[in-house]
Design a protein around this motif. Structure first.
Motif, mmCIF file in Angstrom:
data_model
loop_
_atom_site.group_PDB
_atom_site.id
_atom_site.type_symbol
_atom_site.label_atom_id
_atom_site.label_comp_id
_atom_site.label_asym_id
_atom_site.label_seq_id
_atom_site.Cartn_x
_atom_site.Cartn_y
_atom_site.Cartn_z
ATOM 1 N N VAL A 26 -5.968 -3.805 1.469
ATOM 2 C CA VAL A 26 -6.032 -3.787 0.001
ATOM 3 C C VAL A 26 -5.564 -2.423 -0.477
ATOM 4 N N ASP A 27 -4.306 -2.380 -0.925
ATOM 5 C CA ASP A 27 -3.762 -1.159 -1.501
ATOM 6 C C ASP A 27 -3.813 -1.280 -3.025
ATOM 7 N N ASP A 28 -3.286 -0.286 -3.723
ATOM 8 C CA ASP A 28 -3.356 -0.304 -5.192
ATOM 9 C C ASP A 28 -2.628 -1.501 -5.798
ATOM 10 N N GLU A 29 -1.498 -1.910 -5.219
ATOM 11 C CA GLU A 29 -0.761 -3.056 -5.758
ATOM 12 C C GLU A 29 -1.586 -4.339 -5.671
ATOM 13 N N LEU A 30 -2.155 -4.616 -4.495
ATOM 14 C CA LEU A 30 -2.958 -5.819 -4.317
ATOM 15 C C LEU A 30 -4.239 -5.734 -5.145
ATOM 16 N N HIS A 67 -3.176 -11.841 5.546
ATOM 17 C CA HIS A 67 -2.961 -10.450 5.941
ATOM 18 C C HIS A 67 -2.214 -10.421 7.275
ATOM 19 N N PRO A 68 -1.267 -9.496 7.431
ATOM 20 C CA PRO A 68 -0.430 -9.462 8.629
ATOM 21 C C PRO A 68 -1.159 -8.859 9.826
ATOM 22 N N ASN A 116 2.585 -4.347 1.087
ATOM 23 C CA ASN A 116 1.839 -4.045 2.308
ATOM 24 C C ASN A 116 1.904 -5.174 3.342
ATOM 25 N N GLY A 117 2.646 -6.243 3.039
ATOM 26 C CA GLY A 117 2.803 -7.348 3.993
ATOM 27 C C GLY A 117 1.875 -8.519 3.758
#
Length: 194
Positions: free
Chosen positions: A28-32, A147-148, A177-178
């Motif tokens: 979970v990055d800022d985009e997600l 999630h990858p 992030n994949g």
């Protein structure tokens, strides 16, 4: 009428959590996270089990006061506090969240009445509760975030079942992030059946 949306993260091999309830592999990055904030802002309520509620309630009500909180996390904390929550539990006696209501059983007629109320869509989370909603044909849409990663073992999102649920793919989205969003609607007349 609003929809009930099953929204969960899974590994590529189908696990929503690894051994010992591990979800550290969730990317979970800022985009997600901003994507989740945007969805939460439009939600009419969260339908969750006790374990999921306690996990979320143990962190998000005060997360925006942490010294290292990011703006996107602070935004989610506020959204979480304001969101109506329906906590399905046979054992929970009390919750401190003024926006949370304890519900003892999944009663399809009551869930359908809840869907008829005005407001945004209702999101169901947690594998046990999601399985129960699917069994009763209460899920209208699935948003699965793949999630990858191969977790190898843990708890699968979809346990073995004696039913078939037909789905129509209506959207895919790949995050930087994949993580891949697969959004499905339950096919017309394709609810759960043996």
């Amino acid at each position: 009428m609003r929809k009930i949306v099953l929204m969960m993260s899974v590994s590529l091999d189908g696990y929503f959590e690894g051994p010992d309830h591990d979800i550290s592999w969730h990317l979970v990055d800022d985009e997600l996270h901003q994507h989740m904030n945007d969805l939460t802002r439009r939600m009419g309520g969260d339908l969750c089990g006790r374990v999921t509620f306690e996990l979320m309630d143990g962190y998000w009500p005060t997360a925006d006061t942490a010294p290292d909180v990011t703006p996107v996390e602070a935004e989610f904390a506020q959204l979480w506090r304001d969101l109506p929550k329906y906590v399905f539990s046979r054992t929970l006696e009390h919750v401190d969240d003024p926006n949370a209501t304890i519900v003892r059983e999944v009663v399809p007629e009551e869930i359908r009445k809840l869907k008829e109320q005005p407001g945004g869509d209702l999101v169901v989370g947690g594998a046990v509760l999601a399985t129960e909603f699917l069994r009763h044909g209460l899920v209208d849409e699935l948003r699965i975030y793949v999630h990858p990663v191969l977790v190898g073992r843990g708890r699968r999102l979809f346990p073995s079942a004696d039913t078939l649920t037909s789905l129509d793919l209506v959207e895919t989205h790949t995050f930087r992030n994949g993580v891949v969003l697969l959004r499905y609607e339950v096919a017309a007349g394709g609810g759960t059946h043996p």
